[in-house]
Design an enzyme around this catalytic site. Structure first.
Site, PDB file in Angstrom:
ATOM      1  CB  ALA A   1      31.107   3.105  -4.440  1.00 59.44           C
TER       2      ALA A   1
ATOM      3  CB  SER B   1      40.483  -0.908  -8.033  1.00 57.62           C
ATOM      4  OG  SER B   1      40.724  -1.619  -6.849  1.00 57.62           O
TER       5      SER B   1
ATOM      6  CB  CYS C   1      43.172   6.950   1.805  1.00 57.62           C
ATOM      7  SG  CYS C   1      41.438   6.645   1.440  1.00 57.62           S
TER       8      CYS C   1
ATOM      9  CE1 TYR D   1      47.318  -0.637  32.771  1.00 57.98           C
ATOM     10  CE2 TYR D   1      46.946  -2.591  34.124  1.00 57.98           C
ATOM     11  CZ  TYR D   1      47.690  -1.460  33.824  1.00 57.98           C
ATOM     12  OH  TYR D   1      48.789  -1.153  34.563  1.00 57.98           O
TER      13      TYR D   1
ATOM     14  CD1 TRP E   1      40.971   3.708  36.901  1.00 56.92           C
ATOM     15  CD2 TRP E   1      38.994   3.374  35.927  1.00 56.92           C
ATOM     16  NE1 TRP E   1      40.129   3.190  37.848  1.00 56.92           N
ATOM     17  CE2 TRP E   1      38.897   2.976  37.278  1.00 56.92           C
ATOM     18  CE3 TRP E   1      37.862   3.246  35.122  1.00 56.92           C
ATOM     19  CZ2 TRP E   1      37.720   2.461  37.836  1.00 56.92           C
ATOM     20  CZ3 TRP E   1      36.687   2.747  35.665  1.00 56.92           C
ATOM     21  CH2 TRP E   1      36.624   2.346  37.022  1.00 56.92           C
TER      22      TRP E   1
HETATM   23  C1  LIG Z   1      43.907  12.671  -0.759  1.00 52.84           C
HETATM   24  C2  LIG Z   1      42.764  11.879  -0.213  1.00 52.84           C
HETATM   25  C3  LIG Z   1      42.884  11.250   1.011  1.00 52.84           C
HETATM   26  C4  LIG Z   1      41.827  10.523   1.529  1.00 52.84           C
HETATM   27  N1  LIG Z   1      41.990   9.913   2.733  1.00 52.84           N
HETATM   28  C5  LIG Z   1      40.987   9.169   3.249  1.00 52.84           C
HETATM   29  C6  LIG Z   1      41.145   8.478   4.486  1.00 52.84           C
HETATM   30  O1  LIG Z   1      42.218   8.524   5.104  1.00 52.84           O
HETATM   31  N2  LIG Z   1      40.090   7.773   4.959  1.00 52.84           N
HETATM   32  C7  LIG Z   1      38.899   7.672   4.286  1.00 52.84           C
HETATM   33  O2  LIG Z   1      37.985   7.011   4.763  1.00 52.84           O
HETATM   34  N3  LIG Z   1      38.726   8.323   3.106  1.00 52.84           N
HETATM   35  C8  LIG Z   1      39.729   9.054   2.566  1.00 52.84           C
HETATM   36  N4  LIG Z   1      39.564   9.687   1.363  1.00 52.84           N
HETATM   37  C9  LIG Z   1      38.242   9.604   0.703  1.00 52.84           C
HETATM   38  C10 LIG Z   1      38.098   8.333  -0.125  1.00 52.84           C
HETATM   39  O3  LIG Z   1      39.140   8.251  -1.046  1.00 52.84           O
HETATM   40  C11 LIG Z   1      36.748   8.361  -0.820  1.00 52.84           C
HETATM   41  O4  LIG Z   1      35.739   8.389   0.163  1.00 52.84           O
HETATM   42  C12 LIG Z   1      36.519   7.150  -1.720  1.00 52.84           C
HETATM   43  O5  LIG Z   1      37.489   7.100  -2.741  1.00 52.84           O
HETATM   44  C13 LIG Z   1      35.130   7.234  -2.352  1.00 52.84           C
HETATM   45  O6  LIG Z   1      34.981   6.236  -3.301  1.00 52.84           O
HETATM   46  P1  LIG Z   1      33.932   6.396  -4.478  1.00 52.84           P
HETATM   47  O7  LIG Z   1      34.015   5.138  -5.283  1.00 52.84           O
HETATM   48  O8  LIG Z   1      32.618   6.796  -3.955  1.00 52.84           O
HETATM   49  O9  LIG Z   1      34.417   7.653  -5.328  1.00 52.84           O
HETATM   50  P2  LIG Z   1      35.761   7.940  -6.118  1.00 52.84           P
HETATM   51  O10 LIG Z   1      36.898   7.257  -5.475  1.00 52.84           O
HETATM   52  O11 LIG Z   1      35.821   9.415  -6.301  1.00 52.84           O
HETATM   53  O12 LIG Z   1      35.498   7.245  -7.538  1.00 52.84           O
HETATM   54  C14 LIG Z   1      34.528   7.711  -8.434  1.00 52.84           C
HETATM   55  C15 LIG Z   1      34.960   7.344  -9.828  1.00 52.84           C
HETATM   56  O13 LIG Z   1      33.933   7.694 -10.740  1.00 52.84           O
HETATM   57  C16 LIG Z   1      34.504   8.203 -11.916  1.00 52.84           C
HETATM   58  N5  LIG Z   1      33.485   9.028 -12.593  1.00 52.84           N
HETATM   59  C17 LIG Z   1      32.937  10.173 -12.123  1.00 52.84           C
HETATM   60  N6  LIG Z   1      32.021  10.638 -13.006  1.00 52.84           N
HETATM   61  C18 LIG Z   1      32.004   9.764 -14.055  1.00 52.84           C
HETATM   62  C19 LIG Z   1      31.268   9.714 -15.274  1.00 52.84           C
HETATM   63  N7  LIG Z   1      30.357  10.629 -15.557  1.00 52.84           N
HETATM   64  N8  LIG Z   1      31.501   8.680 -16.118  1.00 52.84           N
HETATM   65  C20 LIG Z   1      32.430   7.727 -15.828  1.00 52.84           C
HETATM   66  N9  LIG Z   1      33.166   7.734 -14.683  1.00 52.84           N
HETATM   67  C21 LIG Z   1      32.941   8.739 -13.804  1.00 52.84           C
HETATM   68  C22 LIG Z   1      35.708   9.001 -11.420  1.00 52.84           C
HETATM   69  O14 LIG Z   1      36.659   9.170 -12.429  1.00 52.84           O
HETATM   70  C23 LIG Z   1      36.207   8.112 -10.276  1.00 52.84           C
HETATM   71  O15 LIG Z   1      37.190   7.185 -10.693  1.00 52.84           O
HETATM   72  C24 LIG Z   1      40.604  10.416   0.805  1.00 52.84           C
HETATM   73  C25 LIG Z   1      40.475  11.050  -0.424  1.00 52.84           C
HETATM   74  C26 LIG Z   1      41.542  11.775  -0.947  1.00 52.84           C
HETATM   75  C27 LIG Z   1      41.388  12.445  -2.270  1.00 52.84           C
END
Ligand SMILES: Cc1cc2nc3c(=O)[nH]c(=O)nc-3n(C[C@H](O)[C@H](O)[C@H](O)COP(=O)(O)OP(=O)(O)OC[C@H]3O[C@@H](n4cnc5c(N)ncnc54)[C@H](O)[C@@H]3O)c2cc1C
Length: 446
Positions: free
Chosen positions: A11, A38, A42, A424, A432
């Site tokens: 995000a 980045s 997953c 199909y 179907w």
């Molecule tokens: C093993 C695994 C498999 C997955 N498989 C799938 C899948 O197949 N399909 C799917 O849709 N989703 C999957 N996911 C979920 C997906 O990875 C997450 O939904 C996605 O990464 C969310 O992104 P995000 O940026 O919200 O959070 P995150 O990726 O968690 O990133 C948040 C970041 O914020 C940083 N942060 C947190 N607090 C602080 C702070 N106070 N100060 C500074 N930095 C901070 C963290 O270090 C982290 O790098 C999987 C997750 C895991 C762990």
């Protein structure tokens, strides 16, 4: 204008990249507590399955590219510890222990989620692992190599736990899985869940559902998961019982929280403070079927919300429609997929659900190599609306789920969905399609 972002993964970096691309003059500062930004979390289970693949294969864009090519002020090793809304600053500490403070015009909280730790002794012992950050993946990989792990216990049976049981089996590791609740995949229709369970067990995984876990102990390098009525042993224990939103910063700053204590955001991704946005796993979302707030921590919505925040910070007034909870995972030869509501959720949301389960095939009747597909479809008796679909099968499931996902976004009735002109040809489906067969059957009950 200064746009400050806390959290540098899906995000956070989506928002940073889009904002900088659209407005190169914007001051974009990202604080990330780890050294990684980045990357594909997953992909970690698949990477862990292969000892020869470096974990860093999963880095999508390294930090220096964001800094040098995109001109984003990306500060890794910076943990934000407080948001001061009155003076519009954030404060924190660097990995070297230096305090920092910065002011913002617009702030994005994109702190993601953290693994849930059960309230038992032993959850931080050496060899007890969690899988969320890339650093967790590196730690597990190194631990397996250094300790020649041959036996592991996984606490939890959700999708990450199941992806990991396959990864460990691929490395020849003996795996036992355990969880306190008695039902395997409780969100899934029992007939479909039982197909998944059979395949997992056929691969030699011991499944122990319904066992309260009391503690984890370590004796002579062996970990023991102690349950009320049995013990399980291994050199490694993976705890994968779900995640919780990292919403503490927002809560302490007095921002409103939503379901599961995720940060409450409106359709513009604004929190209860209009200068502060939130996106990704730490934030809630609107469910397109119920219209209500929900929390589903998945990757696409994190990336999409990041983009929308960037546009809104630049004054575009973009709304995100919401999520259907569409998800898919692989466990051994099975593809498991869902979108929308199951019948229990539909009932809780005030619908009058009817559901069916049908068994169909992934290819035409006489076409060789065809595999079974089970489809569960839920509709509303009052409105005729399609409410949700689940599917399990060895092929043709993962992407097939996208058709009902789109139908849910379009608020289609089951009748309307049954009229859709789906593709199909014998190698890809019966004439179907399994989804159309399910819709035709469900119509009889609506
Ligand atoms: C093993 C695994 C498999 C997955 N498989 C799938 C899948 O197949 N399909 C799917 O849709 N989703 C999957 N996911 C979920 C997906 O990875 C997450 O939904 C996605 O990464 C969310 O992104 P995000 O940026 O919200 O959070 P995150 O990726 O968690 O990133 C948040 C970041 O914020 C940083 N942060 C947190 N607090 C602080 C702070 N106070 N100060 C500074 N930095 C901070 C963290 O270090 C982290 O790098 C999987 C997750 C895991 C762990």
């Amino acid at each position: 204008m200064k746009f400050v972002i806390i959290g540098g993964d899906a995000a956070g970096m989506s928002a940073a990249s889009r904002a900088k691309r659209r407005a190169p003059e914007l001051d974009v500062i990202v604080f990330e507590q780890t050294q990684d930004v980045s990357y594909s979390a997953c992909g970690m289970p698949y990477n862990l399955a292969d000892p020869s693949r470096p974990m860093d294969d999963l880095v999508v864009r390294p930090a220096h590219v964001f800094r040098e090519k995109q001109n984003i002020d990306l500060r890794t090793g910076h943990r934000v510890e407080r948001i001061n809304r009155q003076d519009k600053t954030v404060t924190g500490t660097t990995i070297e222990g230096k305090a920092f403070t910065i002011d913002y015009d617009k702030l994005l909280i994109a702190t993601g989620a953290s693994p849930v730790k059960p309230p038992i002794d032993g959850v931080d012992l050496p060899g007890v692992m969690y899988l969320k950050l890339l650093e967790d993946g590196r730690r597990i990989k190194a631990f397996m190599k250094e300790n020649n792990v041959t036996k592991a216990v996984i606490i939890g049976m959700g999708y990450i736990a199941l992806e990991m049981c396959e990864a460990l089996r691929e490395r020849g590791i003996e795996v036992a899985m355990v969880k306190p609740r008695p039902v395997f995949l409780p969100w899934m229709h029992p007939e479909l869940a039982s197909m998944v369970k059979d395949v997992v067990e056929a691969h030699g995984i011991q499944l122990h559902a319904g066992h309260e876990i009391k503690a984890i102990e370590r004796h002579n390098g062996i970990l023991k998961v102690i349950c009320e009525d049995m013990d399980l042993e291994g050199q490694m224990v993976l705890i994968a019982i779900g995640v919780k939103p990292n919403s503490e910063l927002a809560e302490e700053a007095g921002l409103q929280l939503g379901p599961s204590k995720a940060i409450a955001v409106d359709r513009h991704l604004r929190t209860s403070d209009p200068e502060i946005y939130s996106a990704g796993d730490c934030a809630d979302a609107f469910h397109i079927v119920t219209g209500k707030r929900t929390w589903v921590p998945l990757a696409l919505r994190a990336n999409r919300a990041g983009w929308a925040v960037a546009d809104n910070v630049l004054g575009k007034h973009v709304e995100v429609e919401g999520i259907a909870g569409t998800a898919v995972f692989k466990v051994f030869e099975l593809q498991v997929a869902r979108t929308g509501l199951n019948s229990r959720q539909a009932e809780e949301a005030g619908f009058e659900p009817a559901e069916i389960v049908i068994k169909s095939r992934s290819r035409a009747h006489a076409h060789p190599g065809s595999k079974s597909i089970l489809v569960n479809m839920v509709g509303d008796k009052k409105s005729g609306r399609l409410l949700g679909v689940q599917m399990v099968g060895e092929e043709g499931v993962a992407h097939r789920i996208n058709a009902p996902a789109v139908a849910l976004h379009a608020q289609m009735t089951v009748d309307k969905f049954s009229q859709c002109d789906l593709a199909y040809a014998p190698p890809f489906s019966p004439v179907w399609d399994p989804l159309l067969t399910a819709a035709n059957q469900l119509m009889k009950q609506l």
